[in-house]
Write a protein that holds these residues in place. Structure first.
Motif, PDB file in Angstrom:
ATOM      1  N   SER A  13       0.812  -1.222   0.000  1.00 19.13           N
ATOM      2  CA  SER A  13       0.000   0.000   0.000  1.00 19.13           C
ATOM      3  C   SER A  13       0.846   1.273   0.000  1.00 19.13           C
ATOM      4  N   LEU A  14       2.146   1.147   0.241  1.00 18.00           N
ATOM      5  CA  LEU A  14       3.008   2.334   0.288  1.00 18.00           C
ATOM      6  C   LEU A  14       3.303   2.870  -1.110  1.00 18.00           C
ATOM      7  N   PRO A  15       3.501   4.180  -1.233  1.00 16.71           N
ATOM      8  CA  PRO A  15       3.875   4.744  -2.533  1.00 16.71           C
ATOM      9  C   PRO A  15       5.306   4.337  -2.896  1.00 16.71           C
ATOM     10  N   PRO A  16       5.650   4.378  -4.177  1.00 15.61           N
ATOM     11  CA  PRO A  16       6.979   3.930  -4.617  1.00 15.61           C
ATOM     12  C   PRO A  16       8.144   4.679  -3.961  1.00 15.61           C
ATOM     13  N   VAL A  17       7.951   5.942  -3.658  1.00 17.87           N
ATOM     14  CA  VAL A  17       9.029   6.723  -3.045  1.00 17.87           C
ATOM     15  C   VAL A  17       9.391   6.129  -1.681  1.00 17.87           C
ATOM     16  N   LEU A  18       8.372   5.824  -0.879  1.00 16.87           N
ATOM     17  CA  LEU A  18       8.636   5.238   0.437  1.00 16.87           C
ATOM     18  C   LEU A  18       9.185   3.825   0.307  1.00 16.87           C
ATOM     19  N   LEU A  19       8.692   3.065  -0.669  1.00 16.59           N
ATOM     20  CA  LEU A  19       9.213   1.707  -0.866  1.00 16.59           C
ATOM     21  C   LEU A  19      10.699   1.740  -1.202  1.00 16.59           C
ATOM     22  N   ARG A  20      11.102   2.654  -2.084  1.00 14.61           N
ATOM     23  CA  ARG A  20      12.521   2.781  -2.429  1.00 14.61           C
ATOM     24  C   ARG A  20      13.352   3.170  -1.216  1.00 14.61           C
ATOM     25  N   PHE A  21      12.799   4.079  -0.416  1.00 17.50           N
ATOM     26  CA  PHE A  21      13.541   4.508   0.760  1.00 17.50           C
ATOM     27  C   PHE A  21      13.739   3.345   1.735  1.00 17.50           C
ATOM     28  N   PHE A  22      12.667   2.600   2.003  1.00 19.51           N
ATOM     29  CA  PHE A  22      12.767   1.489   2.957  1.00 19.51           C
ATOM     30  C   PHE A  22      13.582   0.336   2.393  1.00 19.51           C
TER      31      PHE A  22
END
Length: 186
Positions: A13-22
């Motif tokens: 459910s997270l946006p791609p920006v947060l997924l890349r960061f994590f």
């Protein structure tokens, strides 16, 4: 703690920006019993050796395994141990603020590393320093416009004039509607 299925649903459910960061900077979970188990899955190794085999350099500088807990905070500048020089943060303050806003909207802000843009830090700073607007301190006045500065006096004079109005009307009637009247407005 959330089960693995719940974590996967949250990640989807997270946006791609947060997924890349994590993905780059995995959060440190407090429930990890053995940090070496989590480190083995997130090891990044750099196996490029210098072309000169006679270089007097420590091999550990070139083959490193970095656990997620050993990664420097991407929101803070850090001193590079090899050269002793300071490296700038990976994320600028503007990008940090954007990440914090996204994480707050999706309920994962507590998984981010420490940043001065975090909600907790902002509220703490607001409590310590207060609202920093000129004139809001003790004994200070905000300059304002002239009409704003003189409004209190004008309202007081207007109130006083309204209280004296019945006596003034009575005097007007006694003098004969303007004969000998000296209080005309200017």
């Amino acid at each position: 703690m959330a089960t693995q299925v719940e974590c996967v649903k949250l990640a989807q459910s997270l946006p791609p920006v947060l997924l890349r960061f994590f993905t780059r900077y995995p959060p440190l979970l407090k429930s990890a019993a053995n940090p070496t188990d989590t480190a083995s899955s997130a090891i990044t190794s750099r196996s490029t050796l210098p072309s000169d085999p006679n270089a007097n350099r420590d091999r550990s500088l070139y083959e490193t395994s970095i656990a997620p807990s050993d990664l420097p905070n991407p929101f803070k500048s850090h001193k590079y141990p090899v050269t002793g020089r300071w490296h700038d943060p990976v994320y600028s303050l503007r990008r940090q603020a954007d990440l914090v806003k996204l994480a707050r909207a999706h309920g994962v802000e507590e998984l981010l590393p420490y940043t001065v843009k975090g909600t907790h830090e902002r509220t703490k700073r607001r409590e310590e320093q207060g609202l920093q607007v000129k004139g809001t301190g003790v004994g200070q006045k905000v300059k304002g416009k002239q009409r704003e500065r003189t409004m209190k006096g004008r309202l007081e004079r207007r109130k006083q004039a309204m209280l004296e109005m019945p006596a003034m009307i009575q005097q007007w009637k006694q003098l004969g509607h303007g004969r000998g009247w000296k209080k005309f407005p200017k």
